[in-house]
Scaffold this motif. Sequence first.
Motif, PDB file in Angstrom:
ATOM      1  N   TYR A  85       0.818  -1.201   0.000  1.00 34.92           N
ATOM      2  CA  TYR A  85       0.000   0.000   0.000  1.00 34.92           C
ATOM      3  C   TYR A  85       0.859   1.262   0.000  1.00 34.92           C
ATOM      4  CZ  TYR A  85      -3.782  -3.203   1.119  1.00 34.92           C
ATOM      5  OH  TYR A  85      -4.685  -4.239   1.089  1.00 34.92           O
ATOM      6  N   GLY A  86       2.183   1.089  -0.067  1.00 34.36           N
ATOM      7  CA  GLY A  86       3.099   2.227  -0.133  1.00 34.36           C
ATOM      8  C   GLY A  86       3.593   2.738   1.208  1.00 34.36           C
ATOM      9  N   TYR A  87       3.303   2.002   2.286  1.00 30.74           N
ATOM     10  CA  TYR A  87       3.718   2.417   3.625  1.00 30.74           C
ATOM     11  C   TYR A  87       4.409   1.273   4.332  1.00 30.74           C
ATOM     12  CZ  TYR A  87       0.629   6.426   3.057  1.00 30.74           C
ATOM     13  OH  TYR A  87       0.034   7.566   2.604  1.00 30.74           O
ATOM     14  N   THR A  88       5.143   1.636   5.376  1.00 29.94           N
ATOM     15  CA  THR A  88       5.733   0.646   6.263  1.00 29.94           C
ATOM     16  C   THR A  88       5.604   1.165   7.691  1.00 29.94           C
ATOM     17  OG1 THR A  88       7.656  -0.765   6.641  1.00 29.94           O
ATOM     18  CG2 THR A  88       8.104   1.549   6.147  1.00 29.94           C
ATOM     19  N   PHE A  89       5.835   0.299   8.643  1.00 38.35           N
ATOM     20  CA  PHE A  89       5.674   0.688  10.047  1.00 38.35           C
ATOM     21  C   PHE A  89       6.839   1.551  10.494  1.00 38.35           C
ATOM     22  CE2 PHE A  89       3.090  -3.147   9.801  1.00 38.35           C
ATOM     23  CZ  PHE A  89       1.923  -2.702  10.395  1.00 38.35           C
ATOM     24  N   ASN A  90       6.528   2.618  11.187  1.00 36.20           N
ATOM     25  CA  ASN A  90       7.557   3.463  11.779  1.00 36.20           C
ATOM     26  C   ASN A  90       8.260   2.699  12.905  1.00 36.20           C
ATOM     27  OD1 ASN A  90       8.933   5.872  11.757  1.00 36.20           O
ATOM     28  ND2 ASN A  90       7.524   6.898  13.138  1.00 36.20           N
ATOM     29  N   ASN A  91       7.491   1.957  13.666  1.00 37.79           N
ATOM     30  CA  ASN A  91       8.015   1.097  14.727  1.00 37.79           C
ATOM     31  C   ASN A  91       7.708  -0.351  14.342  1.00 37.79           C
ATOM     32  OD1 ASN A  91       8.682  -0.291  17.035  1.00 37.79           O
ATOM     33  ND2 ASN A  91       7.300   0.827  18.385  1.00 37.79           N
ATOM     34  N   PRO A  92       8.722  -1.145  13.960  1.00 42.17           N
ATOM     35  CA  PRO A  92       8.465  -2.516  13.511  1.00 42.17           C
ATOM     36  C   PRO A  92       7.753  -3.397  14.533  1.00 42.17           C
ATOM     37  CG  PRO A  92      10.716  -1.866  13.012  1.00 42.17           C
ATOM     38  CD  PRO A  92      10.122  -0.782  13.868  1.00 42.17           C
TER      39      PRO A  92
ATOM     40  N   GLY B 292      -3.834   8.772   6.023  1.00 45.23           N
ATOM     41  CA  GLY B 292      -2.644   9.632   6.032  1.00 45.23           C
ATOM     42  C   GLY B 292      -1.418   8.798   6.355  1.00 45.23           C
ATOM     43  N   ASN B 293      -0.675   9.203   7.366  1.00 44.50           N
ATOM     44  CA  ASN B 293       0.513   8.459   7.792  1.00 44.50           C
ATOM     45  C   ASN B 293       0.237   7.644   9.050  1.00 44.50           C
ATOM     46  OD1 ASN B 293       2.165   9.183   5.717  1.00 44.50           O
ATOM     47  ND2 ASN B 293       3.156  10.858   6.800  1.00 44.50           N
ATOM     48  N   ALA B 294      -0.972   7.136   9.166  1.00 38.11           N
ATOM     49  CA  ALA B 294      -1.344   6.328  10.330  1.00 38.11           C
ATOM     50  C   ALA B 294      -2.160   5.123   9.884  1.00 38.11           C
ATOM     51  CB  ALA B 294      -2.129   7.148  11.339  1.00 38.11           C
ATOM     52  N   LEU B 295      -1.984   4.049  10.615  1.00 39.33           N
ATOM     53  CA  LEU B 295      -2.797   2.854  10.425  1.00 39.33           C
ATOM     54  C   LEU B 295      -3.745   2.811  11.619  1.00 39.33           C
ATOM     55  CD1 LEU B 295      -3.341   0.165   8.913  1.00 39.33           C
ATOM     56  CD2 LEU B 295      -1.698  -0.883  10.445  1.00 39.33           C
TER      57      LEU B 295
ATOM     58  N   GLN C  18       1.850   4.621  13.757  1.00 43.73           N
ATOM     59  CA  GLN C  18       2.503   5.548  12.844  1.00 43.73           C
ATOM     60  C   GLN C  18       3.130   4.790  11.676  1.00 43.73           C
ATOM     61  OE1 GLN C  18       2.392   8.949  12.954  1.00 43.73           O
ATOM     62  NE2 GLN C  18       0.879   8.436  14.521  1.00 43.73           N
ATOM     63  N   LEU C  19       2.926   5.332  10.483  1.00 42.18           N
ATOM     64  CA  LEU C  19       3.482   4.752   9.267  1.00 42.18           C
ATOM     65  C   LEU C  19       4.435   5.748   8.622  1.00 42.18           C
ATOM     66  CD1 LEU C  19       0.227   3.286   7.670  1.00 42.18           C
ATOM     67  CD2 LEU C  19       1.946   2.053   9.003  1.00 42.18           C
ATOM     68  N   LYS C  20       5.292   5.240   7.768  1.00 39.46           N
ATOM     69  CA  LYS C  20       6.149   6.092   6.946  1.00 39.46           C
ATOM     70  C   LYS C  20       6.121   5.515   5.534  1.00 39.46           C
ATOM     71  CE  LYS C  20      10.318   3.582   8.308  1.00 39.46           C
ATOM     72  NZ  LYS C  20      11.582   3.634   9.000  1.00 39.46           N
ATOM     73  N   PRO C  21       6.442   6.333   4.543  1.00 41.28           N
ATOM     74  CA  PRO C  21       6.428   5.825   3.170  1.00 41.28           C
ATOM     75  C   PRO C  21       7.450   4.699   2.986  1.00 41.28           C
ATOM     76  CG  PRO C  21       6.478   8.219   3.191  1.00 41.28           C
ATOM     77  CD  PRO C  21       6.698   7.770   4.599  1.00 41.28           C
TER      78      PRO C  21
END
Length: 154
Positions: free
Chosen positions: A13-20, A43-46, A61-64
């Motif tokens: 979906y174009g995002y990854t976890f900010n905190n794995p 946005g930048n959140a799941l 929190q997500l990041k690209p």
Amino acid sequence: MLSIKNPIYIENYGYTFNNPHDFSYLESSYGSKDTSKSLFIDGNALDQYVGAAHVLLKSYQLKPATRGNFKPLYYESSVIIDDNKVKAYLYNYRDTLGKNIGQDYELINLAVNSAKPSTLLTPDPKTSNNTGFSEMLDFWSGYSMSGLFNGNKW
């Protein structure tokens, strides 16, 4: 808001976890279930919703996702896991990815395990096969020295 099929597909979906570690929590909560009615990207959140009323439970929190670090199936990277081996393993199964969540979880577990170093330890070769008098002396000298170090008096 965009619903996601399962956290394992987050980078598709174009995002990854900010905190794995957020993935570990979601994986333990949902496993291989379809989460399209409870997990949404906003946005930048799941956002994690529960119940029929869609009550917001938690946001992550997500990041690209970057092209260089893209993982078709998400897993927590580690120092002992060779990410290139995981990608090569998954590439062999690229036609089956995304069709069945349970099979994808099994596939990523196999890929990650194959990318870890082997735990097979080989014993050091014996320097000699002489079991004569000198080895018996080595044993008894070690035995007597251990007695001295442990406070026994001779």
